[in-house]
Design a protein around this motif. Structure first.
Motif, PDB file in Angstrom:
ATOM      1  N   ILE A 245      37.814  -0.911  51.891  1.00  0.00           N
ATOM      2  CA  ILE A 245      36.510  -0.994  52.528  1.00  0.00           C
ATOM      3  C   ILE A 245      35.898  -2.371  52.291  1.00  0.00           C
ATOM      4  CG2 ILE A 245      34.156  -0.166  52.443  1.00  0.00           C
ATOM      5  CD1 ILE A 245      35.355   2.571  51.774  1.00  0.00           C
TER       6      ILE A 245
ATOM      7  N   PHE B 233      41.683   6.756  45.395  1.00  0.00           N
ATOM      8  CA  PHE B 233      40.358   6.568  45.931  1.00  0.00           C
ATOM      9  C   PHE B 233      39.915   5.134  45.788  1.00  0.00           C
ATOM     10  CE2 PHE B 233      35.887   6.634  46.288  1.00  0.00           C
ATOM     11  CZ  PHE B 233      35.806   7.283  47.493  1.00  0.00           C
TER      12      PHE B 233
ATOM     13  N   GLN C 164      43.751   8.818  29.177  1.00  0.00           N
ATOM     14  CA  GLN C 164      43.658   9.131  30.586  1.00  0.00           C
ATOM     15  C   GLN C 164      42.208   9.414  30.969  1.00  0.00           C
ATOM     16  OE1 GLN C 164      45.982   9.065  32.949  1.00  0.00           O
ATOM     17  NE2 GLN C 164      47.424   8.286  31.447  1.00  0.00           N
TER      18      GLN C 164
ATOM     19  N   PRO D 280      34.008   6.537  54.616  1.00  0.00           N
ATOM     20  CA  PRO D 280      34.200   7.652  53.699  1.00  0.00           C
ATOM     21  C   PRO D 280      34.009   8.994  54.399  1.00  0.00           C
ATOM     22  CG  PRO D 280      32.802   5.998  52.702  1.00  0.00           C
ATOM     23  CD  PRO D 280      33.007   5.585  54.119  1.00  0.00           C
ATOM     24  N   LEU D 281      34.829   9.956  54.060  1.00  0.00           N
ATOM     25  CA  LEU D 281      34.770  11.328  54.560  1.00  0.00           C
ATOM     26  C   LEU D 281      35.102  11.452  56.056  1.00  0.00           C
ATOM     27  CD1 LEU D 281      31.441  12.502  52.869  1.00  0.00           C
ATOM     28  CD2 LEU D 281      33.708  12.352  51.868  1.00  0.00           C
TER      29      LEU D 281
ATOM     30  N   ASN E 214      44.420  10.630  41.624  1.00  0.00           N
ATOM     31  CA  ASN E 214      43.506  10.749  42.748  1.00  0.00           C
ATOM     32  C   ASN E 214      42.503   9.608  42.755  1.00  0.00           C
ATOM     33  OD1 ASN E 214      44.533  12.929  43.974  1.00  0.00           O
ATOM     34  ND2 ASN E 214      43.294  14.409  42.848  1.00  0.00           N
ATOM     35  N   GLN E 215      41.978   9.357  41.549  1.00  0.00           N
ATOM     36  CA  GLN E 215      40.989   8.293  41.429  1.00  0.00           C
ATOM     37  C   GLN E 215      41.603   6.977  41.874  1.00  0.00           C
ATOM     38  OE1 GLN E 215      37.853   8.378  40.298  1.00  0.00           O
ATOM     39  NE2 GLN E 215      37.771  10.549  39.853  1.00  0.00           N
ATOM     40  N   ASN E 216      42.890   6.818  41.476  1.00  0.00           N
ATOM     41  CA  ASN E 216      43.585   5.604  41.845  1.00  0.00           C
ATOM     42  C   ASN E 216      43.609   5.428  43.339  1.00  0.00           C
ATOM     43  OD1 ASN E 216      44.578   3.803  40.057  1.00  0.00           O
ATOM     44  ND2 ASN E 216      46.090   5.240  39.277  1.00  0.00           N
TER      45      ASN E 216
ATOM     46  N   GLY F 112      46.717  17.451  29.688  1.00  0.00           N
ATOM     47  CA  GLY F 112      47.074  16.046  29.881  1.00  0.00           C
ATOM     48  C   GLY F 112      47.524  15.805  31.303  1.00  0.00           C
ATOM     49  N   TYR F 113      48.351  16.711  31.815  1.00  0.00           N
ATOM     50  CA  TYR F 113      48.873  16.548  33.170  1.00  0.00           C
ATOM     51  C   TYR F 113      47.741  16.615  34.187  1.00  0.00           C
ATOM     52  CZ  TYR F 113      51.519  17.195  37.380  1.00  0.00           C
ATOM     53  OH  TYR F 113      52.019  17.036  38.645  1.00  0.00           O
TER      54      TYR F 113
ATOM     55  N   TRP G 229      47.043  10.445  24.268  1.00  0.00           N
ATOM     56  CA  TRP G 229      47.352  10.084  25.645  1.00  0.00           C
ATOM     57  C   TRP G 229      46.293  10.659  26.602  1.00  0.00           C
ATOM     58  CZ3 TRP G 229      49.207  13.322  29.746  1.00  0.00           C
ATOM     59  CH2 TRP G 229      49.647  12.614  30.859  1.00  0.00           C
TER      60      TRP G 229
ATOM     61  N   THR H 122      38.456   2.259  48.428  1.00  0.00           N
ATOM     62  CA  THR H 122      37.229   1.468  48.382  1.00  0.00           C
ATOM     63  C   THR H 122      37.545  -0.013  48.497  1.00  0.00           C
ATOM     64  OG1 THR H 122      37.213   2.514  46.246  1.00  0.00           O
ATOM     65  CG2 THR H 122      35.087   2.208  47.325  1.00  0.00           C
TER      66      THR H 122
ATOM     67  N   ALA I   6      41.512   9.715  52.866  1.00  0.00           N
ATOM     68  CA  ALA I   6      41.023  10.060  51.527  1.00  0.00           C
ATOM     69  C   ALA I   6      42.170  10.440  50.590  1.00  0.00           C
ATOM     70  CB  ALA I   6      40.016  11.203  51.632  1.00  0.00           C
TER      71      ALA I   6
ATOM     72  N   ASN J 194      44.337  13.923  38.120  1.00  0.00           N
ATOM     73  CA  ASN J 194      42.991  13.495  38.476  1.00  0.00           C
ATOM     74  C   ASN J 194      42.929  11.993  38.615  1.00  0.00           C
ATOM     75  OD1 ASN J 194      41.062  15.179  39.086  1.00  0.00           O
ATOM     76  ND2 ASN J 194      40.350  15.578  37.021  1.00  0.00           N
ATOM     77  N   ASN J 195      43.551  11.382  37.601  1.00  0.00           N
ATOM     78  CA  ASN J 195      43.575   9.953  37.519  1.00  0.00           C
ATOM     79  C   ASN J 195      44.251   9.344  38.731  1.00  0.00           C
ATOM     80  OD1 ASN J 195      43.307   7.561  36.422  1.00  0.00           O
ATOM     81  ND2 ASN J 195      44.330   8.043  34.512  1.00  0.00           N
TER      82      ASN J 195
ATOM     83  N   LEU K  28      44.642  15.830  33.713  1.00  0.00           N
ATOM     84  CA  LEU K  28      43.896  14.576  33.683  1.00  0.00           C
ATOM     85  C   LEU K  28      44.662  13.481  34.420  1.00  0.00           C
ATOM     86  CD1 LEU K  28      42.497  14.656  30.087  1.00  0.00           C
ATOM     87  CD2 LEU K  28      41.173  14.415  32.168  1.00  0.00           C
ATOM     88  N   TYR K  29      45.996  13.517  34.216  1.00  0.00           N
ATOM     89  CA  TYR K  29      46.820  12.496  34.841  1.00  0.00           C
ATOM     90  C   TYR K  29      46.724  12.577  36.368  1.00  0.00           C
ATOM     91  CZ  TYR K  29      50.963  10.032  36.345  1.00  0.00           C
ATOM     92  OH  TYR K  29      51.820   9.186  36.990  1.00  0.00           O
TER      93      TYR K  29
END
Lengths: 456, 268
Positions: free
Chosen positions: B40, B33, A26, B202-203, B29-31, B20-21, A22, B37, B209, B26-27, B23-24
């Motif tokens: 934009i 972000f 990710q 951005p910023l 956040n990326q979402n 794992g958590y 998993w 975009t 953000a 982080n993910n 990374l999740y």
């Protein structure tokens, strides 16, 4: 027995394997997003570079071109490419302080070439000063595109990528400047500080940006006098309850209309949002007032509200104001009043009034535009009659009403125009024809809104 | 021995879950972000020129938000807004609690039949518009050459979201001031030229953000956005604001300070 000993570790091992898979997934998704984001930034950067190069090339061509047609075409290319370049630059993940001047430069190049193109179309070709300004702009654009080329070379060598800025920014905002792209652009910013001041007729021209209010008079007002003015204006009982909003050191230097700002708590309901009011330090005029409150069931009509607004303005010393537009929302009506002089509507001198529909009280006023633009005008006699002006507009445009008006156009310039309101192909438009030259100056399209009404 | 194995495996499991958590998160956040975009990119089509004096001129159609729909079981600020409006007009006398229940349903049906709308007990864009709320675009029906789908409402809504995200909990005038700063940026050459590209630069705004921009604005934010678009500017033309307690940028302190509303300083 032996078997049972391994059950728990077995489950744990399986759980571990699942978590691992998993987690890896990710990680992969995250990588994917990162790449997408980076690609989008890269594209933005390449576009920026191309647009700037196009601006530079077109600028050099316009200096050479002699025919007016070529000039107009090239100037509109510059306008469009500079606009696009600014758009792309504004979307790169670089902090505003490192791009502000470059953005301003690009916006002004775009704005300036639009102004020049309209001049050429109106029959006044570019003079030597304007050509000199263009030459200067060309040199700066040249420098800008060289810098971008330098960044581009680093990009292709793989020294850094744009997405990194974003990550660094998170870790430490101050360190972001170590990034190559930023360093380059910071250097550029220094250079752009010295770019020429552009004086022309456009919203971004330097004289418009630093324009001062014309309608204030010159009497200086101190804070106690201003408090009195605020008290009289709002009908508050005394000046003791008036609180002064803290102002910064630069209020007098950078505000459009340097003012004292007060908040006045409502005695009947102290928990409610207070009344806010701004009084100009020069002239002691009320710049704006805002009394935000909940509005109960409407009891008066929009027409009655307009009447109340009109009366209110007369009380406050604005005699010849005429309502032009009203918009109804949240239980209140917003009314636009324009100044009228010798039967000419002067749209630049605008006061807005908000009337609550439950009690008919005035809950807001904004005179900033009026105070910025109002001055004693010597209105010229129109050289065209109304029917001559009508002849300049498309014949199948159905005219409902016509009158003389002064309208603002790009920059701070004012035009005396005939205003024709009417319909064309099912849409409502207002067409302005210059009363001196007979040219169509401006066309407005009226966007219908069930809550808004034009009242002329 | 057995215990040691157990403890060891447990420890490993905990570590791995934590990774794992992480990374999740982080993910996520990326979402956030990437949705920014996206915003934009969609901005590029909108180039409607707005002026502040009530009349609009525009050349192209605006990018719009997907319409919202409320029905039995919906909750949140939007439901509250609907309940509040219905209560104001005596269709509803229950609590304004943000829960779309039986009473709200009945009130909506009553409102719809009184106002010649389709009686379905569902608040879509049309019913919302009749209530004076903005839930995204209303289907304009057939459109001739002269009519357009341009509306100022979507700009007001976007501005209100930015105000809500940036100035929740500020006094009302502080909200108007934040909206005014965004509009002053649109009119300044050092900034982008549309409301959306200023907000999504951005910023520029932390609340954009970190995704708070996607929260539904409350009634106050909408009102503040309207006031600012209609011309009220309590900042006298400022282009920046910052909260001295949370601001991390040294640069912002070199701005020319003009006035203070609530927790925010405004300046140029």
């Amino acid at each position: 027995m032996r078997f049972r000993r391994w059950i728990l570790p077995g489950i744990l091992v399986i759980a571990l394997a699942i978590t691992g898979v998993w987690g890896y997934n990710q990680y992969k998704i995250k990588k994917n997003y990162e790449t997408t984001m980076q690609n989008s930034y890269q594209r933005m950067f390449y576009d920026l570079k191309d647009h700037v190069e196009n601006v530079q090339v077109s600028l050099s061509k316009v200096l050479l071109a002699d025919s007016q047609e070529q000039n107009v075409i090239l100037l509109s290319q510059i306008m469009q490419q500079a606009y696009l370049a600014e758009e792309k630059l504004a979307q790169l993940p670089i902090s505003h302080k490192d791009t502000a001047k470059t953005e301003k430069f690009l916006n002004q190049v775009s704005d300036y070439s639009y102004a020049l193109a309209s001049n050429v179309l109106e029959g006044s070709p570019m003079d030597q000063d304007q050509k000199d300004a263009l030459l200067k702009l060309q040199n700066y654009t040249d420098y800008l595109s060289q810098e971008l080329m330098g960044v581009h070379n680093k990009l292709t060598e793989g020294v850094f990528n744009i997405g990194e800025i974003k990550r660094k920014e998170k870790e430490d905002i101050e360190n972001a400047n170590d990034n190559m792209l930023n360093v380059r652009l910071v250097k550029l910013e220094d250079k752009m500080t010295k770019s020429p001041e552009l004086i022309y007729d456009g919203p971004f021209s330097d004289q418009v940006l630093s324009g001062k209010a014309k309608g204030l008079g010159d009497k200086k007002v101190d804070i106690e006098e201003a408090k009195k003015i605020a008290q009289e204006f709002t009908g508050a009982e005394n000046t003791e309850s008036i609180e002064v909003i803290e102002e910064g050191e630069q209020m007098d230097k950078t505000a459009w209309i340097p003012s004292y700002t007060f908040s006045i708590p409502k005695e009947s309901s102290p928990e409610d949002s207070p009344i806010y009011i701004g009084v100009s330090k020069t002239g002691g005029k009320v710049v704006w007032m805002e009394n935000s409150r909940a509005v109960n069931k409407p009891k008066i009509s929009v027409e009655q509200a307009i009447e109340k607004g009109q009366k209110y303005l007369v009380e406050k010393g604005y005699e010849s104001m005429e309502s032009n537009y009203s918009l109804q929302y949240d239980g209140l009506v917003l009314i636009n009043f324009a100044y009228k002089q010798n039967d000419v509507t002067i749209y630049t001198d605008l006061i807005k009034v908000k009337v609550a529909l439950d009690t008919g009280d005035i809950v807001g006023m904004d005179a900033a535009q009026y105070l910025k633009a109002h001055h004693d005008r010597n209105i010229r006699q129109p050289e065209l009659t109304q029917s001559e002006a009508r002849g300049k507009v498309k014949t199948d445009f159905d005219v409902d009403s016509a009158r003389l008006a002064i309208i603002p156009k790009e920059g701070a310039k004012e035009y005396l125009c005939y205003e024709f309101k009417g319909t064309y192909q099912g849409g409502d438009f207002i067409v302005y024809v210059d009363a001196i030259t007979g040219k169509e100056v401006k066309i407005l399209k009226i966007i219908k809104d069930e809550n808004g009404t034009l009242t002329f | 021995m057995k215990k040691a194995v157990l403890i060891l495996s447990m420890a490993m499991l905990v570590t791995l879950s934590a990774t794992g958590y992480y990374l999740y998160i982080n993910n996520q956040n990326q979402n956030n972000f990437s949705s920014t975009t996206e915003g934009i990119n969609s901005v590029e089509v909108s180039n409607a020129e707005k002026n502040k004096d009530g009349v609009e001129e525009s050349e192209t159609v605006n990018a719009t938000l997907a319409p919202k729909v409320l029905y039995w079981g919906s909750t949140g600020q939007d439901v509250k807004d609907v309940q509040w409006k219905l209560a104001q007009w005596d269709y509803y006398n229950g609590a304004v609690d943000g829960i779309y229940g039986t009473e709200t349903y009945r009130a909506v049906r009553a409102f719809q039949s009184k106002n010649g709308l389709g009686v379905d007990g569902v608040v879509g864009p049309e019913t919302a518009a009749a209530l004076g709320l903005n839930f995204g675009p209303v289907d304009g029906g057939t459109q001739g050459a002269g009519t357009t789908a341009i509306s100022r409402n979507d700009d007001i809504y976007l501005l209100a979201r930015a105000v809500h995200a940036e100035a929740r909990g500020e006094p009302y005038i502080g909200k108007v001031a934040v909206a005014a700063v965004i509009l002053n940026r649109v009119e300044n050459p050092s900034f982008p030229n549309t409301i959306a590209s200023v907000i999504y630069q951005p910023l520029a705004f932390t609340a954009v953000a970190d995704g708070q921009i996607n929260l539904s604005p409350d009634a106050d934010s909408l009102k503040a956005a309207r006031d600012a678009i209609n011309g009220w500017d309590p900042t006298y033309g400022c282009r920046y604001y910052w909260n001295p307690a949370t601001s991390t940028s040294k640069w912002i302190w070199s701005r020319q300070v003009v006035i203070k509303y609530g927790k925010h300083w405004f300046g140029n």
